[in-house]
Design an enzyme around this catalytic site. Structure first.
Site, PDB file in Angstrom:
ATOM      1  N   SER A 187       0.834  -1.200   0.000  1.00 31.71           N
ATOM      2  CA  SER A 187       0.000   0.000   0.000  1.00 31.71           C
ATOM      3  C   SER A 187       0.869   1.250   0.000  1.00 31.71           C
ATOM      4  O   SER A 187       2.050   1.195   0.374  1.00 31.71           O
ATOM      5  CB  SER A 187      -0.923   0.000   1.227  1.00 31.71           C
ATOM      6  OG  SER A 187      -1.721  -1.167   1.248  1.00 31.71           O
ATOM      7  N   PRO A 188       0.316   2.387  -0.409  1.00 33.84           N
ATOM      8  CA  PRO A 188       1.104   3.629  -0.373  1.00 33.84           C
ATOM      9  C   PRO A 188       1.569   3.951   1.035  1.00 33.84           C
ATOM     10  O   PRO A 188       0.814   3.817   2.001  1.00 33.84           O
ATOM     11  CB  PRO A 188       0.113   4.682  -0.886  1.00 33.84           C
ATOM     12  CG  PRO A 188      -0.882   3.916  -1.692  1.00 33.84           C
ATOM     13  CD  PRO A 188      -1.010   2.581  -1.030  1.00 33.84           C
ATOM     14  N   THR A 217       4.018   2.446   2.766  1.00 32.78           N
ATOM     15  CA  THR A 217       4.534   1.348   3.576  1.00 32.78           C
ATOM     16  C   THR A 217       6.049   1.240   3.548  1.00 32.78           C
ATOM     17  O   THR A 217       6.614   0.446   4.301  1.00 32.78           O
ATOM     18  CB  THR A 217       3.917   0.016   3.114  1.00 32.78           C
ATOM     19  OG1 THR A 217       4.069  -0.113   1.695  1.00 32.78           O
ATOM     20  CG2 THR A 217       2.441  -0.043   3.459  1.00 32.78           C
ATOM     21  N   LYS A 236       8.190   1.247   0.403  1.00 34.84           N
ATOM     22  CA  LYS A 236       8.800   0.583  -0.756  1.00 34.84           C
ATOM     23  C   LYS A 236       9.996   1.382  -1.273  1.00 34.84           C
ATOM     24  O   LYS A 236      11.072   0.825  -1.511  1.00 34.84           O
ATOM     25  CB  LYS A 236       7.746   0.408  -1.859  1.00 34.84           C
ATOM     26  CG  LYS A 236       6.544  -0.429  -1.442  1.00 34.84           C
ATOM     27  CD  LYS A 236       5.595  -0.665  -2.587  1.00 34.84           C
ATOM     28  CE  LYS A 236       4.920   0.612  -3.063  1.00 34.84           C
ATOM     29  NZ  LYS A 236       4.072   1.228  -2.023  1.00 34.84           N
ATOM     30  N   THR A 237       9.820   2.667  -1.459  1.00 30.73           N
ATOM     31  CA  THR A 237      10.927   3.490  -1.945  1.00 30.73           C
ATOM     32  C   THR A 237      12.038   3.581  -0.906  1.00 30.73           C
ATOM     33  O   THR A 237      13.228   3.608  -1.251  1.00 30.73           O
ATOM     34  CB  THR A 237      10.413   4.899  -2.296  1.00 30.73           C
ATOM     35  OG1 THR A 237       9.336   4.789  -3.231  1.00 30.73           O
ATOM     36  CG2 THR A 237      11.511   5.739  -2.914  1.00 30.73           C
ATOM     37  N   HIS A 246     -25.702  11.317  22.360  1.00 34.21           N
ATOM     38  CA  HIS A 246     -25.382  10.431  21.236  1.00 34.21           C
ATOM     39  C   HIS A 246     -24.064   9.697  21.498  1.00 34.21           C
ATOM     40  O   HIS A 246     -23.990   8.466  21.365  1.00 34.21           O
ATOM     41  CB  HIS A 246     -25.280  11.255  19.950  1.00 34.21           C
ATOM     42  CG  HIS A 246     -25.083  10.444  18.718  1.00 34.21           C
ATOM     43  ND1 HIS A 246     -26.094  10.170  17.832  1.00 34.21           N
ATOM     44  CD2 HIS A 246     -23.980   9.829  18.212  1.00 34.21           C
ATOM     45  CE1 HIS A 246     -25.631   9.430  16.840  1.00 34.21           C
ATOM     46  NE2 HIS A 246     -24.333   9.215  17.043  1.00 34.21           N
ATOM     47  N   GLU A 247     -23.023  10.453  21.892  1.00 35.53           N
ATOM     48  CA  GLU A 247     -21.731   9.822  22.148  1.00 35.53           C
ATOM     49  C   GLU A 247     -21.776   8.957  23.402  1.00 35.53           C
ATOM     50  O   GLU A 247     -21.140   7.893  23.461  1.00 35.53           O
ATOM     51  CB  GLU A 247     -20.634  10.886  22.277  1.00 35.53           C
ATOM     52  CG  GLU A 247     -20.536  11.869  21.130  1.00 35.53           C
ATOM     53  CD  GLU A 247     -20.463  11.191  19.776  1.00 35.53           C
ATOM     54  OE1 GLU A 247     -19.902  10.087  19.691  1.00 35.53           O
ATOM     55  OE2 GLU A 247     -20.985  11.760  18.808  1.00 35.53           O
ATOM     56  N   HIS A 269     -23.110   5.528  22.484  1.00 32.85           N
ATOM     57  CA  HIS A 269     -22.080   4.657  21.917  1.00 32.85           C
ATOM     58  C   HIS A 269     -21.190   4.093  23.016  1.00 32.85           C
ATOM     59  O   HIS A 269     -20.871   2.890  23.032  1.00 32.85           O
ATOM     60  CB  HIS A 269     -21.203   5.442  20.935  1.00 32.85           C
ATOM     61  CG  HIS A 269     -21.871   5.751  19.631  1.00 32.85           C
ATOM     62  ND1 HIS A 269     -22.467   4.797  18.858  1.00 32.85           N
ATOM     63  CD2 HIS A 269     -22.007   6.926  18.953  1.00 32.85           C
ATOM     64  CE1 HIS A 269     -22.951   5.353  17.758  1.00 32.85           C
ATOM     65  NE2 HIS A 269     -22.697   6.652  17.799  1.00 32.85           N
TER      66      HIS A 269
END
Length: 649
Positions: free
Chosen positions: A206-207, A209, A211-212, A427-428, A431
């Protein structure tokens, strides 16, 4: 790639020096001619003045030429004049005793004639040579005539040397590539057993992570020339340019072998051929064909290792992925919690830390973060500490930076009425209460009613560890938590006062229930069958899916099962909030008074009815609030899980 050994320096300075040399040469030639003329001519006077001076006996001697008369006055001053048609000039000079002589017209030397006539041509040739030199300087790709040359750049230590010590959290990928480095350093170690150096390695992930970063670490460790190029640099408007650049890149690589060539975003040139777009001779396909031939054709490329990176391996051409071209496909995943701890340690070395900073706590609170995300988190914490005028970056800055990255910046300037705040707090709190009493739910990390980004409030839950699969009990717990906010509004404010704040909760719950029925086989009525298949890659957190061929009865049964599962979560949330309504009021009042509470504070508040904070402040809100009778419908509230989604959901 440029193999010419040209002197380093600013090209604009070189151009300015060349043009300055040309101007100096022109000035010297002009000065030479003017100086020569000035040395022989003297002071110019009118012909009538010349005759008057002769008649006044002021002229000593003259030299008469066809185009000019020069002479010396009585005071030894030289003069010159242009003659007119005057037949009586000699008579005048004899009458007044002026010594005169004839003078032939001066002819320039042969060398001066050659210089004078050849100077324009030399100047034109010099300018043309200079322009062409600039257009294809170094035979490289930067000039207008060098569009067929490779744009690969040689990576040097001037840009910052990176080693494997700077790469953390992706140990398996690092080991795979470290073996390539060892092969380059000591090929005989592997050749003794018949091993051959891999021709290529494809980094998939994925972008963000790393690689470069891995590729740069190989460059820092290997000690061999390392060329880097992007896949988009091969493709141009003109057909054949990309293939020419591929050939030039490999020619330059052969001159520097053994070496490594890194192609970033190879999917720009390596997509499937024959996909119905264009014809078989289009530029991209010719470029890909040339790349395939160069990587594994009749001519061997010994000592050249190709390392490529992509986050779209599904679109690459199969011929590019076979062994012999890319012998290894190295997956670079998002780091787990141990990997995130190591990545944070690497980036935290660059900032001064306070003693209370705990990297594991930060890593536990950032599931799903890539290496680039964690680097950004550390940078945001450092910037926040600098804005606050601190010398050390404390845990509070990391928590604030994490909230900013994950939830958005605080919108304290946003004006909300008391009734809207009360609706958001309940509301919170709904949850949070359901999450506390659902055994399979992840623990609460923080609850807040401070608007952030597009959300008016949020309850964040963090898993104890990284999860790679979800169990049925946790899915039903998440469904109940997602419905907690909607149920709390309905219980406290009535059916007619329910707001649109649960829109993202409903969206999440519907998507989760659909996946349970159509993909994960968690419906007893429909059985362990797949009714939808994934289409393409995940985009913005949502994966496109398409129903397989099915009858209308089956589609109807699927819709009924999805509704049944969501309503089951709604019912569980209703039962829990009715049972613990006193805790709902207690937590909502605490949020109204203090706006933000941590998970530990919420747990202590529900157990003991009060909280003692670090500064000695005691939180003991009343348990039953005075609910107003004119509470307006609140605006749209968004957040993770409709303000309470678990991370990674």
């Amino acid at each position: 790639m440029n193999d010419d050994k040209e002197p380093q320096g600013n090209p604009w300075i070189k151009s300015a020096l060349i043009w300055a040399g040309v101007l100096v040469a022109l000035l010297m030639v002009v000065t030479m001619f003017e100086g020569r003329s000035a040395g022989t001519v003297g002071t110019g006077i009118a012909y009538s003045d010349f005759r008057a001076k002769v008649q006044d006996n002021q002229v000593k001697e003259v030299a008469v030429a066809p185009d000019r008369i020069t002479g010396v006055l009585a005071n030894n001053q030289k003069f010159s004049t242009v003659p007119v048609n005057d037949p009586g000039l000699t008579t005048l000079l004899d009458d007044y005793g002026v010594k005169y002589s004839g003078q032939a017209e001066e002819q320039p030397s042969v060398w001066m004639i050659l210089i004078y006539q050849s100077l324009p041509f030399l100047l034109i040739l010099g300018i043309a040579f200079f322009v062409l030199r600039q257009m294809q300087k170094g035979g490289g790709a930067s000039g207008a005539m060098g569009f067929g040359k490779s744009k690969a750049k040689l990576l040097t230590e001037k840009s910052g040397r990176v080693t494997f010590d700077d790469v953390a959290g992706i140990d398996e990928a690092r080991e795979e590539l470290q073996e390539i480095v060892e092969f380059l350093k000591d090929p005989g170690k592997f050749a003794r057993l018949g091993g051959k150096i891999p021709k290529g390695a494809l980094l998939v992930g994925s972008p963000g992570t790393g690689k470069t970063l891995l590729a740069r670490a190989i460059a820092g460790e290997a000690g061999v020339p390392f060329f880097t190029i992007s896949g988009s640099d091969f493709v141009e408007m003109f057909v054949g340019v990309g293939a020419s650049r591929v050939r030039d890149m490999f020619e330059q690589a052969k001159k520097n072998a053994p070496c490594i060539v890194f192609i970033d975003e190879i999917d720009a040139v390596g997509r499937h051929r024959g996909a119905g777009l264009g014809n078989g001779n289009d530029e991209r396909e010719q470029t890909l064909n040339q790349l395939l031939v160069e990587m594994d054709g009749f001519e061997a490329n010994e000592g050249i290792i190709i390392i490529a990176a992509t986050n779209r391996p599904d679109v690459l051409d199969p011929a590019l992925l076979r062994p012999g071209r890319f012998d290894r496909q190295v997956v670079v995943p998002r780091p787990d919690i141990d990997g995130r701890v190591k990545i944070l340690e690497v980036h935290m070395k660059k900032v001064p830390l306070a003693p209370d900073v705990d990297g594991r706590t930060i890593a536990r609170g950032t599931p799903g973060f890539s290496g680039a995300d964690l680097a950004n988190l550390v940078n945001e914490a450092a910037l926040m500490a600098a804005r606050r005028g601190k010398r050390l970056v404390a845990m509070s800055e990391f928590e604030a930076a994490k909230d900013k990255v994950m939830m958005g910046a605080e919108r304290r300037s946003m004006v909300m009425t008391e009734d809207e705040k009360k609706m958001t707090a309940y509301h919170e709190a709904g949850h949070a209460i359901v999450a506390v009493h659902e055994p399979a739910s992840d623990p609460i990390h923080k609850a807040t009613i401070i608007p952030r980004g597009r959300a008016l409030g949020m309850v964040m839950r963090l898993p104890e560890r990284d999860s790679y699969s979800y169990h049925r009990d946790k899915m039903y717990a998440n469904l109940a938590v997602s419905m907690g906010g909607r149920v709390a509004e309905e219980l406290i404010f009535g059916h007619d006062k329910v707001s649109s704040g649960a829109s993202s909760d409903i969206q999440y719950a519907t998507r989760l229930a659909r996946d349970m029925v159509t993909q994960w086989g968690m419906s007893d009525k429909l059985g362990p069958l797949q009714y939808e298949e994934q289409q393409g890659e995940t985009f913005l957190g949502y994966s496109q899916s398409q129903r397989v061929h099915m009858s209308n009865e089956t589609a109807k049964a699927i819709d009924q099962e999805i509704r049944s599962i969501v309503e089951t979560g709604y019912g569980r949330a209703t039962d829990l909030l009715k049972k613990h309504e006193t805790q709902l009021h207690l937590l909502a009042n605490a949020l109204l008074e203090y706006e933000t509470l941590s998970g530990d504070e919420i747990k202590t508040l529900l157990d003991k009815g009060e909280i003692t904070r670090e500064d000695g402040t005691k939180i003991k809100p009343s348990s039953i609030p005075a609910v107003g009778t004119s509470i307006p419908r609140s605006g749209r509230r968004k957040g993770p899980f409709g303000d309470a989604a678990p991370q990674g959901a």
